[in-house]
Design an enzyme around this catalytic site. Structure first.
Site, PDB file in Angstrom:
ATOM      1  N   ALA A 157       0.806  -1.232   0.000  1.00 28.70           N
ATOM      2  CA  ALA A 157       0.000   0.000   0.000  1.00 28.70           C
ATOM      3  C   ALA A 157       0.836   1.278   0.000  1.00 28.70           C
ATOM      4  CB  ALA A 157      -0.932   0.006   1.212  1.00 28.70           C
ATOM      5  N   ALA A 205       2.572   2.564  -2.475  1.00 25.52           N
ATOM      6  CA  ALA A 205       2.654   3.242  -3.774  1.00 25.52           C
ATOM      7  C   ALA A 205       1.672   2.582  -4.735  1.00 25.52           C
ATOM      8  CB  ALA A 205       4.085   3.162  -4.332  1.00 25.52           C
ATOM      9  N   PHE A 236      -0.967   0.927  -7.128  1.00 23.04           N
ATOM     10  CA  PHE A 236      -2.334   0.409  -6.964  1.00 23.04           C
ATOM     11  C   PHE A 236      -2.755   0.393  -5.498  1.00 23.04           C
ATOM     12  CE2 PHE A 236      -1.733  -2.750 -10.760  1.00 23.04           C
ATOM     13  CZ  PHE A 236      -1.429  -1.688 -11.586  1.00 23.04           C
ATOM     14  N   ASP A 285       6.525  -7.179   5.313  1.00 22.44           N
ATOM     15  CA  ASP A 285       7.146  -7.696   4.097  1.00 22.44           C
ATOM     16  C   ASP A 285       6.433  -9.009   3.768  1.00 22.44           C
ATOM     17  OD1 ASP A 285       8.712  -8.902   2.148  1.00 22.44           O
ATOM     18  OD2 ASP A 285      10.617  -8.420   3.116  1.00 22.44           O
ATOM     19  N   VAL A 286       5.747  -9.064   2.649  1.00 22.41           N
ATOM     20  CA  VAL A 286       4.939 -10.253   2.335  1.00 22.41           C
ATOM     21  C   VAL A 286       5.792 -11.491   2.084  1.00 22.41           C
ATOM     22  CG1 VAL A 286       2.949  -8.988   1.456  1.00 22.41           C
ATOM     23  CG2 VAL A 286       4.798  -9.646  -0.120  1.00 22.41           C
ATOM     24  N   TYR A 299       7.809 -13.490 -14.832  1.00 16.43           N
ATOM     25  CA  TYR A 299       6.751 -12.584 -14.383  1.00 16.43           C
ATOM     26  C   TYR A 299       5.393 -13.082 -14.868  1.00 16.43           C
ATOM     27  CZ  TYR A 299       3.721  -8.557 -13.904  1.00 16.43           C
ATOM     28  OH  TYR A 299       2.655  -7.742 -13.580  1.00 16.43           O
ATOM     29  N   GLY A 309       0.197   3.155 -16.019  1.00 21.86           N
ATOM     30  CA  GLY A 309       1.217   4.125 -15.648  1.00 21.86           C
ATOM     31  C   GLY A 309       0.980   4.650 -14.247  1.00 21.86           C
TER      32      GLY A 309
END
Length: 251
Positions: free
Chosen positions: A10, A12, A14, A56-57, A149, A183
């Site tokens: 959270a 930055a 999305f 930290d996930v 990815y 973006g």
């Protein structure tokens, strides 16, 4: 109805835009991320309905301790937005760094599995809840350099469909949001480690913005409980899936 919403990543992009939108809608948000200074800034901006939690996930022990480590009146999570993720590099598979691959798997796969496993039992017990993940069109459409990815996002898409199958008969919903070019975030800056290269990706492309993803999440979680949106694929109008590639031999 005021919901308690847990958002990973959270600080930055999305995640930040979603926290802002959902607080604006009257909900409570547990905003998590690694950068405490940004979380504190977000809390100062959004007020007491936002709880900042450093997380930290990829830290399995810290994630597994959720929600017991949260303040008691924040422990009943209605919505998990598993947003944390990243891409590293855009080179062909034989040139990429194994450590970058491992980091993408740990963040994009492990960073979904850990929070889901930690928070889902409470949702099932309460017979209500919603798990929202941030996938990508890269999980459906391959492109050069997308290798690991895209593989991690394909995993998330399939995992969520299987999770939906497990949750039949419960009050828990699941949705995978699959954006194309977006973006206004740090995604490409992290991927390339070069701000100029990152800016070039979006130049004159009119991409989606983080606020568009937040809007979509707000819509999905606000639907009547009988409605489950399995997946949403979204792109800017300037983007489409690529044609099949053909490499012709020279005569």
């Amino acid at each position: 109805m005021t919901l308690t919403i847990f958002i990973t990543g959270a600080t930055a992009g999305f995640g930040k835009a979603t926290a802002e939108r959902l607080i604006g809608d009257g909900h409570r948000v547990i905003a998590t991320g690694r950068r405490r200074d940004r979380l504190d800034s977000l809390a100062a901006q959004l007020g007491p309905r936002l709880l900042p939690v450093t997380l930290d996930v990829t830290d399995a022990e810290a994630v597994a301790s959720l929600p017991g480590s949260l303040p008691e009146d924040w422990r009943e999570i209605d919505v998990l937005v598993a947003n944390a993720g990243l891409a590293l590099g855009l080179g062909p598979a034989w040139q990429n760094k194994l450590e970058d691959w491992n980091r993408m798997v740990a963040t994009n796969v492990g960073g979904v599995l850990g929070p889901v496993r930690a928070l889902l039992p409470g949702m099932v017990e309460r017979d209500r809840g919603h798990v929202v993940t941030i996938g990508s069109v890269a999980g459906s459409y391959p492109y050069p350099g997308g290798n690991v990815y895209g593989g991690t996002k394909a995993f998330v898409a399939q995992f969520m469909l299987n999770l939906k199958a497990d949750l039949i008969g419960t009050g828990v919903r699941v949705t995978n949001i699959e954006p194309g070019m977006v973006g206004g975030s740090e995604f490409s800056n992290v991927r390339f480690g070069d701000d100029d290269k990152a800016a070039a990706v979006y130049r004159n492309a009119d991409p989606l913005m983080p606020e568009d993803i937040a809007e979509t999440i707000a819509w999905v979680i606000g639907l009547p409980g009988r409605v489950n949106i399995n997946r949403i694929e979204m792109m800017p109008r300037t983007q489409a899936s690529a044609p099949l590639a053909i490499k012709r031999r020279e005569d």
